[in-house]
Design a protein around this motif. Structure first.
Motif, PDB file in Angstrom:
ATOM      1  N   ALA A 289      39.784  28.459 -44.867  1.00 10.38           N
ATOM      2  CA  ALA A 289      38.327  28.529 -45.006  1.00 10.38           C
ATOM      3  C   ALA A 289      37.845  29.974 -44.964  1.00 10.38           C
ATOM      4  O   ALA A 289      36.930  30.364 -45.697  1.00 10.38           O
ATOM      5  CB  ALA A 289      37.653  27.715 -43.905  1.00 10.38           C
TER       6      ALA A 289
ATOM      7  N   GLY B  35      38.780  31.684 -48.230  1.00 11.98           N
ATOM      8  CA  GLY B  35      38.013  31.149 -49.351  1.00 11.98           C
ATOM      9  C   GLY B  35      36.575  31.620 -49.382  1.00 11.98           C
ATOM     10  O   GLY B  35      35.962  31.712 -50.458  1.00 11.98           O
ATOM     11  N   SER B  36      35.997  31.943 -48.233  1.00  9.94           N
ATOM     12  CA  SER B  36      34.578  32.305 -48.208  1.00  9.94           C
ATOM     13  C   SER B  36      34.293  33.647 -47.548  1.00  9.94           C
ATOM     14  O   SER B  36      33.145  34.042 -47.453  1.00  9.94           O
ATOM     15  CB  SER B  36      33.785  31.219 -47.485  1.00  9.94           C
ATOM     16  N   ASP B  37      35.306  34.347 -47.058  1.00  9.79           N
ATOM     17  CA  ASP B  37      35.147  35.624 -46.357  1.00  9.79           C
ATOM     18  C   ASP B  37      34.206  35.518 -45.167  1.00  9.79           C
ATOM     19  O   ASP B  37      33.520  36.473 -44.831  1.00  9.79           O
ATOM     20  CB  ASP B  37      34.664  36.728 -47.304  1.00  9.79           C
ATOM     21  N   ASP B  38      34.153  34.364 -44.542  1.00 14.46           N
ATOM     22  CA  ASP B  38      33.297  34.139 -43.382  1.00 14.46           C
ATOM     23  C   ASP B  38      33.943  33.051 -42.544  1.00 14.46           C
ATOM     24  O   ASP B  38      34.525  32.113 -43.079  1.00 14.46           O
ATOM     25  CB  ASP B  38      31.901  33.716 -43.841  1.00 14.46           C
ATOM     26  N   ASP B  39      33.831  33.156 -41.223  1.00 19.32           N
ATOM     27  CA  ASP B  39      34.457  32.139 -40.386  1.00 19.32           C
ATOM     28  C   ASP B  39      33.444  31.312 -39.613  1.00 19.32           C
ATOM     29  O   ASP B  39      33.779  30.708 -38.617  1.00 19.32           O
ATOM     30  CB  ASP B  39      35.479  32.756 -39.440  1.00 19.32           C
ATOM     31  N   HIS B  40      32.214  31.247 -40.081  1.00 16.40           N
ATOM     32  CA  HIS B  40      31.230  30.363 -39.465  1.00 16.40           C
ATOM     33  C   HIS B  40      31.552  28.921 -39.831  1.00 16.40           C
ATOM     34  O   HIS B  40      31.955  28.628 -40.948  1.00 16.40           O
ATOM     35  CB  HIS B  40      29.811  30.695 -39.947  1.00 16.40           C
TER      36      HIS B  40
ATOM     37  N   ASP C 156      28.296  26.880 -42.184  1.00 15.38           N
ATOM     38  CA  ASP C 156      27.820  27.368 -43.470  1.00 15.38           C
ATOM     39  C   ASP C 156      27.315  26.208 -44.317  1.00 15.38           C
ATOM     40  O   ASP C 156      27.909  25.135 -44.359  1.00 15.38           O
ATOM     41  CB  ASP C 156      28.935  28.091 -44.223  1.00 15.38           C
TER      42      ASP C 156
ATOM     43  N   PRO D  58      26.660  24.385 -47.894  1.00 14.78           N
ATOM     44  CA  PRO D  58      27.368  24.429 -49.177  1.00 14.78           C
ATOM     45  C   PRO D  58      26.512  25.129 -50.226  1.00 14.78           C
ATOM     46  O   PRO D  58      25.275  25.053 -50.203  1.00 14.78           O
ATOM     47  CB  PRO D  58      27.591  22.953 -49.521  1.00 14.78           C
ATOM     48  N   GLU D  59      27.180  25.831 -51.108  1.00 12.31           N
ATOM     49  CA  GLU D  59      26.457  26.526 -52.171  1.00 12.31           C
ATOM     50  C   GLU D  59      25.931  25.510 -53.173  1.00 12.31           C
ATOM     51  O   GLU D  59      26.612  24.545 -53.520  1.00 12.31           O
ATOM     52  CB  GLU D  59      27.395  27.509 -52.858  1.00 12.31           C
TER      53      GLU D  59
ATOM     54  N   SER E 256      25.227  23.813 -56.585  1.00 11.31           N
ATOM     55  CA  SER E 256      25.983  23.853 -57.846  1.00 11.31           C
ATOM     56  C   SER E 256      24.995  23.977 -59.002  1.00 11.31           C
ATOM     57  O   SER E 256      23.890  23.436 -58.979  1.00 11.31           O
ATOM     58  CB  SER E 256      26.828  22.593 -57.987  1.00 11.31           C
TER      59      SER E 256
END
Length: 119
Positions: free
Chosen positions: A94, A97-102, A105, A107-108, A110
């Motif tokens: 994770a 894949g997203s450069d963040d470990d929150h 987050d 979802p982006e 679509s």
């Protein structure tokens, strides 16, 4: 001795719950590990706390340690090691894949243009 072990179980559980409720993946992994340690100590203490007693009843031995909680703790250690490895790999995937470990987050959205508008 029982008070010391009960306090250790309570502190491990409280620390594990606190870390599990954090919003980062690494503290969540540490919290789950602390909770498994607390469960292991609880299982071990459930078989009577005896010092220097053999785990098997022999002739002439009046006190012995119950071997069943020891076997359960050994099994729980193996399971928690495997579970921790899986959770670390999921968290690492994770993060990469997203450069963040929150863990919270959103979802982006679509941009799916193939859907037809509904009236």
């Amino acid at each position: 001795m029982e008070l010391l072990v009960a306090s250790a179980i309570g502190i491990l559980t409280a620390g594990g719950l606190y870390l599990t409720l954090r919003l980062r993946t690494f503290p969540v992994i540490l919290g789950i590990s602390l909770l498994t340690y607390a469960v292991n100590v609880f299982l071990f203490a459930s078989g009577r706390l005896t010092v220097g007693a053999p785990p098997i009843l022999r002739d002439g031995v009046t006190t012995y340690a119950d071997p069943l909680p020891q076997a359960l703790v050994l099994t729980a250690i193996v399971i928690s090691f495997g579970m921790t490895a899986v959770v670390v790999m999921i968290g690492l995937g994770a993060f990469l894949g997203s450069d963040d470990d929150h863990v919270d987050d959103m979802p982006e959205p679509s941009n799916d243009t193939t859907q037809e508008p509904t009236s």
